[in-house]
Motif scaffolding. Structure first.
Motif, PDB file in Angstrom:
ATOM      1  N   TYR A  23       1.832  20.959 -36.432  1.00 15.04           N
ATOM      2  CA  TYR A  23       0.837  20.721 -35.225  1.00 15.04           C
ATOM      3  C   TYR A  23      -0.021  20.962 -34.119  1.00 15.04           C
ATOM      4  O   TYR A  23      -0.823  20.760 -34.302  1.00 15.04           O
ATOM      5  N   ARG A  24       0.276  22.466 -34.693  1.00  5.90           N
ATOM      6  CA  ARG A  24      -0.896  23.973 -34.358  1.00  5.90           C
ATOM      7  C   ARG A  24      -1.775  23.546 -34.964  1.00  5.90           C
ATOM      8  O   ARG A  24      -3.046  23.719 -34.718  1.00  5.90           O
ATOM      9  N   SER A  25      -1.639  23.579 -36.041  1.00  3.15           N
ATOM     10  CA  SER A  25      -3.171  23.227 -37.280  1.00  3.15           C
ATOM     11  C   SER A  25      -3.688  22.337 -36.779  1.00  3.15           C
ATOM     12  O   SER A  25      -4.947  21.901 -37.511  1.00  3.15           O
ATOM     13  N   LEU A  26      -2.737  20.974 -35.921  1.00  2.64           N
ATOM     14  CA  LEU A  26      -4.128  19.970 -35.708  1.00  2.64           C
ATOM     15  C   LEU A  26      -4.320  19.548 -34.808  1.00  2.64           C
ATOM     16  O   LEU A  26      -4.902  19.129 -34.043  1.00  2.64           O
ATOM     17  N   GLY A  27      -3.705  21.094 -34.073  1.00  3.94           N
ATOM     18  CA  GLY A  27      -4.621  21.582 -32.420  1.00  3.94           C
ATOM     19  C   GLY A  27      -3.786  20.605 -31.527  1.00  3.94           C
ATOM     20  O   GLY A  27      -4.592  20.219 -30.067  1.00  3.94           O
ATOM     21  N   THR A  28      -2.958  20.524 -31.705  1.00  2.00           N
ATOM     22  CA  THR A  28      -1.920  20.274 -30.375  1.00  2.00           C
ATOM     23  C   THR A  28      -0.538  20.381 -30.782  1.00  2.00           C
ATOM     24  O   THR A  28       0.079  21.607 -31.521  1.00  2.00           O
ATOM     25  N   SER A  29       0.122  20.033 -30.381  1.00  2.42           N
ATOM     26  CA  SER A  29       2.051  20.086 -30.160  1.00  2.42           C
ATOM     27  C   SER A  29       3.102  18.891 -30.532  1.00  2.42           C
ATOM     28  O   SER A  29       2.555  18.263 -31.009  1.00  2.42           O
ATOM     29  N   PHE A  30       4.199  19.880 -31.183  1.00  2.00           N
ATOM     30  CA  PHE A  30       5.173  18.942 -31.198  1.00  2.00           C
ATOM     31  C   PHE A  30       5.826  17.890 -30.274  1.00  2.00           C
ATOM     32  O   PHE A  30       5.624  16.907 -30.632  1.00  2.00           O
ATOM     33  N   ALA A  31       5.520  18.637 -29.410  1.00  2.00           N
ATOM     34  CA  ALA A  31       6.003  17.451 -28.525  1.00  2.00           C
ATOM     35  C   ALA A  31       5.208  16.637 -27.576  1.00  2.00           C
ATOM     36  O   ALA A  31       5.038  15.650 -27.352  1.00  2.00           O
ATOM     37  N   GLU A  32       3.224  16.759 -27.761  1.00  2.00           N
ATOM     38  CA  GLU A  32       2.932  16.338 -27.234  1.00  2.00           C
ATOM     39  C   GLU A  32       2.613  15.333 -28.723  1.00  2.00           C
ATOM     40  O   GLU A  32       2.487  13.883 -28.243  1.00  2.00           O
ATOM     41  N   ALA A  33       3.304  15.463 -30.045  1.00  2.00           N
ATOM     42  CA  ALA A  33       3.205  14.196 -30.710  1.00  2.00           C
ATOM     43  C   ALA A  33       4.711  13.150 -30.952  1.00  2.00           C
ATOM     44  O   ALA A  33       4.475  11.979 -31.238  1.00  2.00           O
ATOM     45  N   VAL A  34       5.102  13.501 -29.653  1.00  2.00           N
ATOM     46  CA  VAL A  34       6.414  13.195 -30.074  1.00  2.00           C
ATOM     47  C   VAL A  34       6.222  12.367 -28.894  1.00  2.00           C
ATOM     48  O   VAL A  34       6.380  11.048 -28.981  1.00  2.00           O
ATOM     49  N   ARG A  35       5.171  12.233 -27.409  1.00  2.00           N
ATOM     50  CA  ARG A  35       4.413  11.750 -26.887  1.00  2.00           C
ATOM     51  C   ARG A  35       3.905  10.500 -27.126  1.00  2.00           C
ATOM     52  O   ARG A  35       3.987   9.488 -27.539  1.00  2.00           O
ATOM     53  N   MET A  36       2.941  10.797 -27.947  1.00  2.00           N
ATOM     54  CA  MET A  36       2.242   9.885 -28.788  1.00  2.00           C
ATOM     55  C   MET A  36       2.726   9.361 -30.055  1.00  2.00           C
ATOM     56  O   MET A  36       2.830   7.776 -29.329  1.00  2.00           O
ATOM     57  N   PHE A  37       3.614   9.476 -30.123  1.00  2.00           N
ATOM     58  CA  PHE A  37       4.577   8.599 -31.519  1.00  2.00           C
ATOM     59  C   PHE A  37       5.644   6.763 -29.993  1.00  2.00           C
ATOM     60  O   PHE A  37       5.595   6.255 -30.733  1.00  2.00           O
ATOM     61  N   ALA A  38       6.542   8.014 -29.078  1.00  2.00           N
ATOM     62  CA  ALA A  38       6.597   7.382 -28.254  1.00  2.00           C
ATOM     63  C   ALA A  38       5.487   6.297 -27.514  1.00  2.00           C
ATOM     64  O   ALA A  38       5.673   4.802 -27.442  1.00  2.00           O
ATOM     65  N   GLN A  39       4.216   6.890 -27.110  1.00  2.00           N
ATOM     66  CA  GLN A  39       3.028   5.189 -26.241  1.00  2.00           C
ATOM     67  C   GLN A  39       2.559   4.327 -27.828  1.00  2.00           C
ATOM     68  O   GLN A  39       2.560   3.360 -27.493  1.00  2.00           O
ATOM     69  N   GLN A  40       3.024   5.232 -29.298  1.00  2.00           N
ATOM     70  CA  GLN A  40       2.719   3.932 -29.984  1.00  2.00           C
ATOM     71  C   GLN A  40       3.573   3.241 -30.252  1.00  2.00           C
ATOM     72  O   GLN A  40       3.137   1.839 -31.250  1.00  2.00           O
TER      73      GLN A  40
END
Length: 98
Positions: A23-40
């Motif tokens: 996720y760092r290589s994608l310009g975000t964080s694991f925590a943000e990815a989890v938040r995105m998963f929840a919102q989606q």
């Protein structure tokens, strides 16, 4: 949206390190990815992907073509959204609950 709640997840330390690097290589964080998963998940009313036991390497050509056809059908039917559209829909849905 206030961030006033914490989620703790136990996982293998190597998996955690690998996914954080991803996720760092994608310009975000694991925590943000989890938040995105929840919102989606809220947006689609379920899991935001179809769980499968097969990896891409294990799929047959027919399986891959079926998945690509389904993706193409989603695009043609307008069931694919930009991040801005998803954000706007989430704000609208969350605004209705508040």
């Amino acid at each position: 949206m206030s961030m006033d709640s914490t989620l703790q997840v136990r996982m293998d330390s190597q998996v955690k390190a690998d996914v954080e690097e991803l996720y760092r290589s994608l310009g975000t964080s694991f925590a943000e990815a989890v938040r995105m998963f929840a919102q989606q998940s809220l947006l689609v009313g379920g899991m935001p992907f179809q769980p499968t036991l097969k990896t891409w390497d294990e799929l047959t050509e027919e399986d891959i073509n079926r998945k690509l056809s389904a993706s193409y059908a989603d695009i043609q039917a307008g069931r694919v959204y930009t991040q801005q559209q998803v954000d706007a829909r989430m704000r609208e849905k969350l605004g209705k609950r508040e």
